[in-house]
Structure formats: structure tokens, C-alpha cells
Write an enzyme that holds these catalytic residues in place. Structure first.
Site, mmCIF file in Angstrom:
data_model
loop_
_atom_site.group_PDB
_atom_site.id
_atom_site.type_symbol
_atom_site.label_atom_id
_atom_site.label_comp_id
_atom_site.label_asym_id
_atom_site.label_seq_id
_atom_site.Cartn_x
_atom_site.Cartn_y
_atom_site.Cartn_z
ATOM 1 N N ALA A 157 47.196 -1.701 17.834
ATOM 2 C CA ALA A 157 47.383 -0.298 17.456
ATOM 3 C C ALA A 157 46.889 -0.052 16.028
ATOM 4 C CB ALA A 157 48.855 0.096 17.592
ATOM 5 N N TYR A 158 47.232 -0.953 15.124
ATOM 6 C CA TYR A 158 46.823 -0.840 13.723
ATOM 7 C C TYR A 158 45.309 -0.902 13.593
ATOM 8 C CZ TYR A 158 47.139 -1.903 8.663
ATOM 9 O OH TYR A 158 47.045 -1.890 7.297
ATOM 10 N N VAL A 159 44.699 -1.883 14.256
ATOM 11 C CA VAL A 159 43.243 -2.035 14.198
ATOM 12 C C VAL A 159 42.541 -0.832 14.824
ATOM 13 C CG1 VAL A 159 41.302 -3.379 15.102
ATOM 14 C CG2 VAL A 159 43.247 -4.546 14.039
#
Length: 253
Positions: A157-159
Site C-alpha cells: 500500500a505504501y509503495v
């Protein structure tokens, strides 16, 4: 030769966070007035404001939901009224969440990263770029991450959010560069902050083994790079993704 931001106004989103506080202090130390954005930590924002004013710089605190365009426009209007037009925008705020595998990660976590990475960048551009275009000068600096190059398990999700942000910033650099506005990204590694200093967790040998400089960087390392990109010294740098991670990731040509 030094970094001189005298006469400029900067906005730092997520300014009460571990990295944000040091960015605010560093930018102010270089001579800029600073708008200190916060989401919920008003007490920390007020303390930081007092600290900056004590150094002789002007500082304003502004609350806003950075995933909402109307809130960002209202924040812009408040900063304009208190400090004048913003010359430097630092997009540092991001929604925090627990990392897990793609199969287990909640869909709302992906939406949260998209809203706080991609849409924050879009909304900040819509709100602050027009005045920069009129002035024919300005700086957008986005805080990305080395994770965008690592693509490790549980980072999805962060990437995804940060890679989307990267696309927005690269295209924005081309669209507004003709107006002498630069658009760059700083990508921290796993950075030592006040939390680590308080907890005695500055060292992590497992991580340090993969870093070319064999150590973790500090919050000040990140803030120094932000201040440089905000200055005239970086006036011919735009569209860049700059890892500040001691060589843990190295973009290739």
C-alpha cells in the site's frame, strides 16, 4: 556559500511528525517564514510555532485534512492571510497504517495511501501552483521513500501510494517548469529521529549491513536535503527523485 531562504515562505505538511519538525526548524534557520501544518496534534504545532517565532522568524499553524481539496484551499487562504503567498511547498504528511501482506491488507489502507500520497500532491499543486506561476518562481518538494525502489513484502500500500506520487511529481515538473518552478522528491531511508533517540534504537545492524555508508541517516540529513532543494542553489534541478539513504538504494541510468 550557504543556503539562504530569506524573504520566502514555506509550507510543510505533516509538520508535527518526526521528520516534519526538523524540516520546519531547518527551513526557518535558513531564513524562511514557515506555515506549520497539522492534522490533529495542535499542541505540538503550537510548541513548534513558539520555537520558530523565538528565533525571529514568522510562523503560523494551520490545520487541514490533506486528502480534501476544500480543506487545502482553506489552508492556503489562511497562510496567505498570515504569512503571504507560499514559495516552497513540502508535502510530508502521510496516513499511517499497519503493514501486512497484500492478501491481508485492508482495502481502505490502499485508499488512504492513494489519498495522502497522490491526491495530496494534486491538491497542493492546484492550490499553490497558480500563485507561483504568476510570480514565475517556486518549489514543490515531495517526501517519498526508499521503499518505492525496494518493493519488499508487506510494503504494497505504501509503495503503491508513493509510486503514484512519483508519477504526479515527474509530470508536474514538466508542466510547470517553464515558469521556473522546480518539482523534486526526497526519498529517506530508515531514518533516526527523536523517537529512536528517546528509545535508544538508533542502531540496527541488519539494516545497516545493506547501506553503503554502513549506518542509518538522521532526520537532519533529510531536512538538509529539503532545504537545499528549496534554495537557489538547486535552481536547475527538477523532476528528481533523490534517495537520502546512505546508498541503500541507487537509481540506475
Amino acid at each position: 556559500m550557504g543556503i539562504d531562504l530569506t524573504g520566502r515562505t514555506a509550507l510543510v505538511t505533516g509538520a508535527t511528525g518526526e521528520l516534519g519538525r526538523v524540516m520546519v526548524r531547518t527551513i526557518a534557520a535558513c531564513g524562511a517564514d514557515v506555515a506549520i501544518h497539522y492534522n490533529s496534534n495542535e499542541g505540538q504545532a503550537l510548541e513548534l510555532q513558539k520555537e520558530i517565532i523565538a528565533t525571529g522568524r514568522r510562523a503560523a499553524i494551520v490545520q487541514a485534512d490533506i486528502t480534501n481539496l476544500d480543506a487545502i484551499v482553506a489552508m492556503r487562504d489562511k497562510v496567505n492571510a498570515e504569512l503571504g503567498h507560499v514559495d516552497i511547498v513540502v508535502a510530508n504528511a502521510v496516513i499511517q497504517y499497519g503493514w501486512t501482506s497484500i492478501l491481508e491488507q485492508a482495502p481502505e489502507d490502499y485508499r488512504g495511501q492513494f489519498e495522502s500520497c497522490v491526491m495530496q500532491s494534486v491538491y497542493l499543486a492546484k492550490a499553490f501552483a497558480p500563485a507561483m506561476i504568476e510570480k514565475q518562481a517556486g518549489r514543490f518538494i515531495g517526501i517519498n521513500t526508499e521503499c518505492a525502489m525496494q518493493n519488499f513484502e508487506t510494503q504494497s500500500a505504501y509503495v503503491a501510494g508513493k509510486r503514484g506520487m512519483d508519477g504526479v511529481y515527474r509530470i508536474l515538473a514538466k508542466e510547470i517548469g517553464r515558469h521556473q518552478i522546480t518539482v523534486n522528491q526526497v526519498a529517506p531511508g530508515w531514518t533516526i529521529s527523536d523517537r529512536d533517540r528517546a528509545n535508544g534504537t538508533e542502531r540496527n545492524e541488519g539494516y545497516e549491513k545493506s547501506v553503503a555508508l554502513k549506518r542509518r541517516g538522521t532526520d537532519q540529513d533529510i531536512a538538509n536535503t529539503v532545504a537545499y532543494l528549496a534554495s537557489d542553489l538547486a535552481g536547475f534541478i527538477t523532476g528528481a527523485y533523490i534517495p537520502v539513504c546512505g546508498g541503500n538504494v541507487m537509481p540506475a541510468i
